[in-house]
Design an enzyme around this catalytic site. Structure first.
Site, PDB file in Angstrom:
ATOM      1  N   ASP A  73      22.080 -50.096   5.909  1.00 34.29           N
ATOM      2  CA  ASP A  73      21.237 -51.137   6.505  1.00 34.29           C
ATOM      3  C   ASP A  73      20.255 -51.709   5.479  1.00 34.29           C
ATOM      4  O   ASP A  73      19.920 -51.051   4.484  1.00 34.29           O
ATOM      5  CB  ASP A  73      20.406 -50.550   7.659  1.00 34.29           C
ATOM      6  CG  ASP A  73      21.228 -50.369   8.930  1.00 34.29           C
ATOM      7  OD1 ASP A  73      22.411 -50.738   8.949  1.00 34.29           O
ATOM      8  OD2 ASP A  73      20.656 -49.846   9.905  1.00 34.29           O
TER       9      ASP A  73
ATOM     10  N   ARG B 216      27.379 -57.294   5.627  1.00 31.36           N
ATOM     11  CA  ARG B 216      26.885 -57.715   6.950  1.00 31.36           C
ATOM     12  C   ARG B 216      25.751 -58.710   6.705  1.00 31.36           C
ATOM     13  O   ARG B 216      24.779 -58.385   6.029  1.00 31.36           O
ATOM     14  CB  ARG B 216      26.361 -56.508   7.717  1.00 31.36           C
ATOM     15  CG  ARG B 216      25.716 -56.888   9.052  1.00 31.36           C
ATOM     16  CD  ARG B 216      24.849 -55.754   9.604  1.00 31.36           C
ATOM     17  NE  ARG B 216      25.582 -54.534   9.826  1.00 31.36           N
ATOM     18  CZ  ARG B 216      24.978 -53.338   9.955  1.00 31.36           C
ATOM     19  NH1 ARG B 216      23.669 -53.219   9.863  1.00 31.36           N
ATOM     20  NH2 ARG B 216      25.696 -52.259  10.150  1.00 31.36           N
TER      21      ARG B 216
HETATM   22  P1  FDA Z   1      18.009 -64.890  17.357  1.00 31.08           P
HETATM   23  O1  FDA Z   1      16.913 -63.880  17.227  1.00 31.08           O
HETATM   24  O2  FDA Z   1      17.713 -66.305  17.100  1.00 31.08           O
HETATM   25  O3  FDA Z   1      18.685 -64.714  18.769  1.00 31.08           O
HETATM   26  C1  FDA Z   1      19.645 -65.599  19.295  1.00 31.08           C
HETATM   27  C2  FDA Z   1      19.862 -65.270  20.766  1.00 31.08           C
HETATM   28  O4  FDA Z   1      20.411 -63.950  20.876  1.00 31.08           O
HETATM   29  C3  FDA Z   1      18.584 -65.220  21.585  1.00 31.08           C
HETATM   30  O5  FDA Z   1      18.228 -66.489  22.067  1.00 31.08           O
HETATM   31  C4  FDA Z   1      18.982 -64.259  22.691  1.00 31.08           C
HETATM   32  O6  FDA Z   1      19.802 -64.905  23.641  1.00 31.08           O
HETATM   33  C5  FDA Z   1      19.820 -63.247  21.945  1.00 31.08           C
HETATM   34  N1  FDA Z   1      18.999 -62.149  21.410  1.00 31.08           N
HETATM   35  C6  FDA Z   1      18.662 -61.951  20.124  1.00 31.08           C
HETATM   36  N2  FDA Z   1      17.904 -60.843  19.986  1.00 31.08           N
HETATM   37  C7  FDA Z   1      17.748 -60.344  21.214  1.00 31.08           C
HETATM   38  C8  FDA Z   1      17.079 -59.213  21.717  1.00 31.08           C
HETATM   39  N3  FDA Z   1      16.409 -58.372  20.929  1.00 31.08           N
HETATM   40  N4  FDA Z   1      17.113 -58.994  23.064  1.00 31.08           N
HETATM   41  C9  FDA Z   1      17.801 -59.824  23.889  1.00 31.08           C
HETATM   42  N5  FDA Z   1      18.456 -60.918  23.449  1.00 31.08           N
HETATM   43  C10 FDA Z   1      18.443 -61.178  22.137  1.00 31.08           C
HETATM   44  N6  FDA Z   1      18.146 -56.698  10.547  1.00 31.08           N
HETATM   45  C11 FDA Z   1      17.708 -56.169   9.381  1.00 31.08           C
HETATM   46  O7  FDA Z   1      16.648 -56.572   8.888  1.00 31.08           O
HETATM   47  N7  FDA Z   1      18.434 -55.190   8.754  1.00 31.08           N
HETATM   48  C12 FDA Z   1      19.623 -54.737   9.237  1.00 31.08           C
HETATM   49  O8  FDA Z   1      20.248 -53.869   8.631  1.00 31.08           O
HETATM   50  C13 FDA Z   1      20.093 -55.295  10.464  1.00 31.08           C
HETATM   51  N8  FDA Z   1      21.269 -54.884  11.009  1.00 31.08           N
HETATM   52  C14 FDA Z   1      21.775 -55.565  12.101  1.00 31.08           C
HETATM   53  C15 FDA Z   1      23.041 -55.237  12.597  1.00 31.08           C
HETATM   54  C16 FDA Z   1      23.598 -55.982  13.606  1.00 31.08           C
HETATM   55  C17 FDA Z   1      24.970 -55.636  14.102  1.00 31.08           C
HETATM   56  C18 FDA Z   1      22.868 -57.071  14.195  1.00 31.08           C
HETATM   57  C19 FDA Z   1      23.464 -57.910  15.268  1.00 31.08           C
HETATM   58  C20 FDA Z   1      21.608 -57.343  13.751  1.00 31.08           C
HETATM   59  C21 FDA Z   1      21.035 -56.595  12.727  1.00 31.08           C
HETATM   60  N9  FDA Z   1      19.746 -56.852  12.276  1.00 31.08           N
HETATM   61  C22 FDA Z   1      19.315 -56.277  11.096  1.00 31.08           C
HETATM   62  C23 FDA Z   1      18.815 -57.666  13.118  1.00 31.08           C
HETATM   63  C24 FDA Z   1      18.815 -59.122  12.712  1.00 31.08           C
HETATM   64  O9  FDA Z   1      18.209 -59.282  11.456  1.00 31.08           O
HETATM   65  C25 FDA Z   1      18.042 -59.964  13.739  1.00 31.08           C
HETATM   66  O10 FDA Z   1      16.712 -59.537  13.790  1.00 31.08           O
HETATM   67  C26 FDA Z   1      18.617 -59.926  15.146  1.00 31.08           C
HETATM   68  O11 FDA Z   1      20.007 -59.896  15.137  1.00 31.08           O
HETATM   69  C27 FDA Z   1      18.168 -61.170  15.945  1.00 31.08           C
HETATM   70  O12 FDA Z   1      18.632 -62.340  15.321  1.00 31.08           O
HETATM   71  P2  FDA Z   1      19.868 -63.229  15.859  1.00 31.08           P
HETATM   72  O13 FDA Z   1      20.687 -63.602  14.667  1.00 31.08           O
HETATM   73  O14 FDA Z   1      20.599 -62.484  16.890  1.00 31.08           O
HETATM   74  O15 FDA Z   1      19.238 -64.565  16.364  1.00 31.08           O
END
Ligand code: FDA
Length: 319
Positions: free
Chosen positions: A146, A196
């Site tokens: 990660d 990732r």
């Molecule tokens: P965004 O936050 O804009 O969300 C888009 C939409 O997704 C929201 O409108 C909502 O519908 C839904 N959603 C998102 N987050 C939600 C929540 N918490 N609860 C409910 N609904 C939610 N970060 C990092 O710094 N180091 C890492 O190693 C990882 N590893 C990682 C693995 C995987 C498999 C994922 C999916 C994510 C990570 N992350 C991470 C976290 C990543 O950096 C980020 O903070 C989250 O994925 C939220 O960003 P989105 O891209 O989903 O978009």
């Protein structure tokens, strides 16, 4: 806008405050919301969740929760938990139907393995991660490292580089909000790489990270394109519908086949969308965290969405 400007940084600051941790983890109502994002306290509970996800055609990456370890003993205990979990996963006897993907993967946070210890943290984390990679190899499970806050990025990518000499399938994470990440994507998209790509979940200063949502999204798109054009295996980690659509288009224009990339989402978030992507013929991996050190992970999930904070605050109201 008001939320991201005020509440998100406040929640992320709270995610690293021991005083807030003591307060929030003692609230009886917190646990119910935690259960939405965390698969349980024990390896057995995590393995049960994993079996359900695998049964629905999804892949998994399992994380034993913990971070920012300040005691060597705690880092050693984390290694023991991973070894125990890997032997439980080996008993599932899951076979891969392709060489380029493994249904079972584990995710590691190097700060949980000792990276932030004041003396020899880098070397200790490397040695601990090496032990876990050895055990994972024996269990037929792949490993992903990660990404944490930007002060750890050089050390983490250094450790990943060293480990990949012995474990060439080891993957890692790049965070689109960091200004350096486009360059890292260029450097790390060669043959055999497994990256990732996520937006990034920590509180970072403007000197190193884009601050506005639009800038982060644009950076994500640039990085995504570099990875899709590269020779590695991109892992598109996002719940954002616009970025998922962009990834689909990018797959088409770069002529990638379904076995040459995957989507990833977090346990408990957008379950219906996860299933839909699988039904469309994509690989979709769910990040499954477990363990009792859920505080930092939980607070980052709250910080990502105003509705989560509102739900949490409502749950604190008596009656
Ligand atoms: P965004 O936050 O804009 O969300 C888009 C939409 O997704 C929201 O409108 C909502 O519908 C839904 N959603 C998102 N987050 C939600 C929540 N918490 N609860 C409910 N609904 C939610 N970060 C990092 O710094 N180091 C890492 O190693 C990882 N590893 C990682 C693995 C995987 C498999 C994922 C999916 C994510 C990570 N992350 C991470 C976290 C990543 O950096 C980020 O903070 C989250 O994925 C939220 O960003 P989105 O891209 O989903 O978009």
């Amino acid at each position: 806008m008001a939320f991201s400007a005020l509440l998100r940084p406040a929640m992320l600051a709270a995610s690293r405050s021991p005083r807030m941790e003591r307060t929030i983890t003692r609230m009886p109502t917190t646990k119910k919301l935690v259960d939405r994002f965390v698969a349980g306290d024990s390896a057995d509970q995590a393995v049960a969740a994993v079996e359900t996800l695998l049964g629905s055609g999804r892949y998994v990456t399992i994380d034993y929760l913990g971070e920012d370890t300040t005691e060597i003993e705690q880092a050693r205990t984390t290694v023991t938990h991973y070894l125990h979990m890997l032997s439980a996963l080996a008993r599932l006897d899951i076979t891969a139907d392709t060489e380029s993907v493994r249904p079972l993967e584990v995710s590691l946070k190097l700060s949980a393995l000792g990276q932030s210890l004041p003396r020899d943290g880098h070397a200790i984390a490397l040695e601990h991660a090496h032990r876990i990679c050895m055990a994972a190899q024996e269990a037929g499970v792949w490993v992903n490292v990660d990404a944490e806050d930007h002060t750890t990025t050089d050390s983490t990518l250094g450790i990943v580089g060293e480990l990949r000499a012995d474990f060439p399938t080891l993957g890692t994470v790049l965070q689109a909000y960091l200004r350096r990440t486009e360059g890292d994507c260029r450097d790390l998209s060669g043959p055999g790489s497994r990256i990732r790509l996520c937006k990034g979940a920590y509180k970072e200063p403007a000197s190193v990270a884009f601050q506005s949502r639009a800038d982060v999204d644009e950076s994500y798109l640039r990085c995504l394109r570099l990875l899709m054009l590269g020779d590695g295996y991109p892992m598109v980690a996002t719940h954002d519908p616009a970025l998922i659509e962009a990834a689909r288009n990018c797959v088409e224009t770069t002529h990638r086949k379904p076995d040459e990339f995957e989507f990833q989402m977090l346990y408990g978030i957008r379950d219906a969308e996860q299933r839909r992507l699988v039904d469309e013929g994509n690989h979709l991996r769910v990040y499954v965290p477990y363990g009792d050190q859920w505080y930092g992970y939980f607070m980052r999930r709250l910080a990502e969405r105003p509705a989560n904070v509102a739900f949490f605050l409502r749950s604190l109201k008596p009656g």
